[in-house]
Design a protein around this motif. Structure first.
Motif, PDB file in Angstrom:
ATOM      1  N   LYS A 116       0.830  -1.220   0.000  1.00  0.00           N
ATOM      2  CA  LYS A 116       0.000   0.000   0.000  1.00  0.00           C
ATOM      3  C   LYS A 116       0.858   1.262   0.000  1.00  0.00           C
ATOM      4  CE  LYS A 116      -2.022  -1.101   3.914  1.00  0.00           C
ATOM      5  NZ  LYS A 116      -1.295  -2.339   4.272  1.00  0.00           N
ATOM      6  N   SER A 117       1.818   1.307   0.949  1.00  0.00           N
ATOM      7  CA  SER A 117       2.679   2.495   1.009  1.00  0.00           C
ATOM      8  C   SER A 117       3.548   2.598  -0.235  1.00  0.00           C
ATOM      9  CB  SER A 117       3.569   2.436   2.251  1.00  0.00           C
ATOM     10  OG  SER A 117       2.793   2.461   3.413  1.00  0.00           O
ATOM     11  N   THR A 118       3.957   1.450  -0.764  1.00  0.00           N
ATOM     12  CA  THR A 118       4.750   1.465  -1.994  1.00  0.00           C
ATOM     13  C   THR A 118       3.967   2.118  -3.124  1.00  0.00           C
ATOM     14  OG1 THR A 118       5.819  -0.578  -1.297  1.00  0.00           O
ATOM     15  CG2 THR A 118       6.005   0.011  -3.621  1.00  0.00           C
ATOM     16  N   ARG A 134       3.774   5.810  -2.624  1.00  0.00           N
ATOM     17  CA  ARG A 134       5.043   6.489  -2.929  1.00  0.00           C
ATOM     18  C   ARG A 134       5.261   6.592  -4.430  1.00  0.00           C
ATOM     19  NH1 ARG A 134       8.009   3.784   2.005  1.00  0.00           N
ATOM     20  NH2 ARG A 134       8.204   5.612   3.326  1.00  0.00           N
ATOM     21  N   PRO A 138       3.004  11.282   5.063  1.00  0.00           N
ATOM     22  CA  PRO A 138       3.641   9.984   5.285  1.00  0.00           C
ATOM     23  C   PRO A 138       3.157   9.330   6.580  1.00  0.00           C
ATOM     24  CG  PRO A 138       5.220  11.774   5.587  1.00  0.00           C
ATOM     25  CD  PRO A 138       3.886  12.403   5.329  1.00  0.00           C
ATOM     26  N   GLN A 139       3.505   8.047   6.704  1.00  0.00           N
ATOM     27  CA  GLN A 139       3.071   7.294   7.874  1.00  0.00           C
ATOM     28  C   GLN A 139       3.830   7.732   9.113  1.00  0.00           C
ATOM     29  OE1 GLN A 139       3.259   2.710   8.430  1.00  0.00           O
ATOM     30  NE2 GLN A 139       2.452   3.129   6.422  1.00  0.00           N
ATOM     31  N   ASP A 190      -1.128   8.427   3.883  1.00  0.00           N
ATOM     32  CA  ASP A 190      -0.691   7.086   4.271  1.00  0.00           C
ATOM     33  C   ASP A 190      -1.090   6.832   5.724  1.00  0.00           C
ATOM     34  OD1 ASP A 190       0.423   4.616   4.353  1.00  0.00           O
ATOM     35  OD2 ASP A 190       2.436   5.232   3.763  1.00  0.00           O
ATOM     36  N   GLU A 191      -2.111   6.045   5.916  1.00  0.00           N
ATOM     37  CA  GLU A 191      -2.669   5.761   7.240  1.00  0.00           C
ATOM     38  C   GLU A 191      -2.868   7.037   8.057  1.00  0.00           C
ATOM     39  OE1 GLU A 191      -1.039   2.563   9.421  1.00  0.00           O
ATOM     40  OE2 GLU A 191      -0.446   1.444   7.647  1.00  0.00           O
ATOM     41  N   VAL A 231      -4.619   5.386   2.446  1.00  0.00           N
ATOM     42  CA  VAL A 231      -4.410   4.018   2.933  1.00  0.00           C
ATOM     43  C   VAL A 231      -5.123   3.905   4.271  1.00  0.00           C
ATOM     44  CG1 VAL A 231      -2.711   2.386   3.814  1.00  0.00           C
ATOM     45  CG2 VAL A 231      -2.210   3.723   1.762  1.00  0.00           C
TER      46      VAL A 231
END
Lengths: 344, 260
Positions: free
Chosen positions: B41-43, B46, B82-83, B166-167, B197
């Motif tokens: 997911k994070s990939t 990004r 970002p997370q 991201d989250e 996400v």
């Protein structure tokens, strides 16, 4: 706001401190020259100085004081820049090996000078060039070693700097061991850091470059602020991170290496000054960089006056004064950092 | 006008984090990405932000490969939350939010200050403005960072803007999780494409317009949350026994049993 100190107040105080340390440097020393005489000589009014006084003021005290101010400012700006680019508040140009690399390379140039009989370049320029190459080489080496998965590791960085410094000290010792007497004196100067050799020629080579490099770094202040968020975050905000880092490291190496070429390795200025100013005005580089220049200038100016005057007629290398001031400061910083890493 | 990946894959050190994926995101909608830990997911996020370059394939914004975008121009069009955040220098919360405006700053100082204050207020963080960021709690930091990315793309740009999260709910309490997604939905209704996400399927059912399910680096399902997130998918992807419940008000919920 959590910060009671106004920028104007800090800037004004530091500016006054710079002027005070300049006046202190011009007015003190073995030969008596009083304030009225200095003022008259500097403003070009009636020359009331004797020949000896004139030489001491214009060929010894003035260039030395200007060198102290410029080097102090440049070292503080370099420290501040390394700390931002590496996002590590403990990065000082002398810790991460840049100063050591510059010193070895400069010493090697000096020791090798007599081997090249017909030299077209003035030795001061050659030594400055040598210092630049050595500083750049050390910076690239240390940063490569400390970089893992695109992140610079603070501990690895300091350890790699330690190793480069140890290697540099060994090489300096080796060069000193085989050197003739005048070279030996100059190398001792690089080891301890002293402004005793700063004359107009050295200054003419290094001072404009250091001032320009500092100004160019100031122009990157807003991008350096963004970099503190993290490299990926800075890139999302629109910073060309790779280019910014390359440029800023090169400029900080210029500041550091030219300082070394002039005065040897002087540590802790780049650590102490930005750190104290961050506590006063916060981490915004638009204010922090110029204030660091002023603060570094005032601090090294004052330290050099102490170095000149403390043990008269002998002189202590100013690097020793800075180390005696800076090492306890660094330990205090470590203790504080151990307790709350996010506030260091 | 879209943000899309075309057969984009990403591998690092010989390990494929995302298999060739083609997805198309439309502006004005709230897209959710769900999947187990390590699903990519994070990939994907990004790649969509241009932070990482796809190993194969391409990612394009408005039909133009992200590689061809200048960093500053891209920064005006998309922001990424970002997370994790690693800021350790003592900026105040308001200064952190102002950092987001690096490449959008065209206004007078007082207008900029108002924009920062408004962004903080919209994230329920107005009272944090003067506090030092490193001294804030995890949830407070998350709200300040959200305000920063909102401030970054607040100004109209010459095309649809994108908000990649991201989250975003990771450190937030229950009330702020819902406040955060209400805010994301508001932004999407103003024409911004939001891609978030998320881990909680009920948040996805309640707020998202579309959902993309990733598992082991592959897209396994895409569509409207009500069509995609059912008991079969929860078992297939997460190995969980779940029941879909429809309440009288027409809302759908996924209940996961204690024994999985």
């Amino acid at each position: 706001m959590n910060r009671p100190t106004s920028l104007a107040l800090v800037g004004g105080t530091l500016g006054a401190a710079v002027l005070a340390s300049l006046a202190w440097a011009l007015l003190t020393g073995p030969l008596a020259i009083d304030a009225a005489q200095v003022a008259a000589a500097l403003t070009g009014a009636a020359n009331r100085l004797g020949a000896a006084q004139h030489t001491v003021l214009f060929d010894l005290r003035l260039p030395r004081a200007l060198a102290a101010l410029t080097i102090g400012g440049a070292l503080a700006v370099a420290g501040c820049t390394f700390q931002a680019v590496l996002r590590n508040p403990l990065a000082d140009p002398s810790f991460i090996g840049v100063s050591g690399g510059a010193a070895v390379s400069a010493a090697a140039c000096l020791a090798g000078l007599h081997l090249v009989p017909s030299l077209t370049l003035p030795p001061q320029l050659l030594i400055a060039l040598g210092a630049l190459l050595g500083g750049l080489g050390a910076a690239v080496l240390v940063l490569r070693i400390a970089r893992l998965d695109g992140d610079t590791q603070p501990i690895t960085l300091l350890l790699a700097g330690l190793a480069v410094n140890a290697f540099a000290a060994g090489l300096l010792g080796l060069i000193a061991y085989g050197a003739s007497d005048p070279t030996l004196r100059a190398i001792t100067l690089w080891l301890f850091g002293s402004l005793g050799r700063a004359g107009w020629t050295e200054l003419a080579v290094a001072m404009p470059l250091m001032v320009v490099a500092s100004l160019l770094l100031w122009r990157q202040a807003a991008s350096l602020n963004a970099l503190l968020l993290g490299e990926a975050e800075a890139a999302h905000i629109g910073v060309d991170v790779a280019r910014l880092k390359r440029g800023c490291i090169a400029l900080a190496v210029v500041c550091t290496a030219l300082s070394v070429a002039l005065a040897g390795v002087i540590g802790f200025i780049g650590l102490m000054v930005p750190h104290m100013l961050r506590l006063l005005v916060g981490p915004d580089h638009r204010a922090l960089l110029p204030l660091s220049f002023l603060g570094g200038a005032a601090l090294l100016g004052a330290a050099d006056n102490v170095a000149r005057l403390a043990l008269q007629p002998a002189e202590v290398p100013v690097g020793i004064v800075c180390a005696l001031l800076g090492a306890p400061f660094f330990l205090g910083l470590l203790l504080r950092w151990r307790r709350s890493p996010e506030l260091a | 006008m879209s943000l899309r990946t075309l057969e984009a894959s990403y591998a690092a050190r010989g390990r494929e984090l995302l298999a060739a994926t083609s997805v198309d995101f439309a502006p004005g909608r709230l897209h959710a990405i769900v999947g187990p830990n390590g699903a990519g997911k994070s990939t994907l996020l990004r790649l969509l932000a241009g932070e990482w370059r796809p190993s194969r394939g391409s990612v394009a914004l408005d039909g133009r490969d992200l590689r061809e975008w200048a960093p500053a121009a891209l920064a005006r069009r998309r922001a990424l939350l970002p997370q994790q955040h690693s800021l350790s220098f003592p900026f105040t919360a308001a200064e952190v939010v102002a950092l987001g405006r690096l490449h959008t700053r065209r206004h007078k100082a007082e207008v900029e200050r108002a924009i920062v204050a408004e962004a903080l207020a919209s994230c329920g963080a107005a009272q944090l403005a003067g506090r030092l960021y490193p001294q804030l709690s995890g949830g407070e930091r998350a709200r300040v960072q959200l305000a920063r990315v909102l401030a970054q793309i607040r100004d109209e740009a010459d095309g649809a803007r994108w908000l990649l999260l991201d989250e975003p709910t990771a450190h937030l309490d229950l009330a702020f999780q819902h406040a955060c997604l209400r805010l994301a939905r508001e932004w999407s209704r103003c024409g911004v494409g939001v891609i978030a996400v998320l881990h909680d399927p009920n948040l996805v059912l309640a707020y998202a317009d579309d959902v993309l399910v990733l598992d082991a680096g592959r897209a396994v399902a895409v569509g409207a949350p009500r069509d995609v997130l059912d008991a079969a998918l929860m078992r297939q992807v997460f190995g969980l026994a779940a029941r879909r419940i429809e309440l009288a008000d027409g809302t759908h919920w996924l209940a996961v049993g204690a024994d999985g």
